[in-house]
Scaffold this motif. Structure first.
Motif: not given
Length: 146
Positions: A110-113, A121-126, A97-101, A133-146
């Motif tokens: 990260h103004s250059d990105l 619900k834990n608001q994993h941000v990438a 469930k992607v909350s926001q792109v 790129e941002a979607i994949c990184k956020a997904a990984l952070l979410a599933v790994l709960d990092l």
């Protein structure tokens, strides 16, 4: 089956789009699994390593599809460009469930990105230069709960 070392938040955030990030997504988001590659080819014993296979593929089927010669790379079956192709990245969006792109929002830390993605619900941000790129990184952070 072999076991992979746990990823760190820094490894996910610093991963470049391409093979390495796609392998992380296959394994951790889509639950692909690692098996040991063949230890013999037509010429006899070979150096072998791990091979990542889709969850619905049997080891026997994977071995039958592998080339008969040489070392088989970990990513041989990873044929999706989740981290660089938006069409493929939609698979990740649908899986989680992607909350926001958001694109080019003022006030990014990260103004250059260019893209920010928030998942769950834990608001994993990438952040990333591209939406995939941002979607994949956020997904990984979410599933790994990092």
């Amino acid at each position: 089956m072999t076991q992979t070392a746990a990823l760190t938040r820094e490894q996910v955030i610093n991963a470049e789009p391409g093979t390495d990030l796609n392998v992380m997504v296959a394994e951790h988001v889509f639950n692909w699994r690692r098996i040991l590659g063949p230890d013999n080819d037509y010429d006899g014993p070979v150096e072998y390593g791990e091979v990542l296979i889709p969850p619905n593929m049997s080891e026997a089927h994977a071995y039958a599809m592998m080339p008969p010669r040489g070392r088989i790379p970990l990513y041989i079956f990873v044929n999706r460009e989740w981290s660089s192709d938006m069409t493929a990245a939609w698979e990740v969006v649908e899986k989680l469930k992607v909350s926001q792109v958001t694109r080019n929002e003022s006030g990014f830390s990260h103004s250059d990105l260019k893209y920010r993605v928030i998942i769950g619900k834990n608001q994993h941000v990438a952040y990333g230069d591209t939406a995939p790129e941002a979607i994949c990184k956020a997904a990984l952070l979410a599933v790994l709960d990092l």
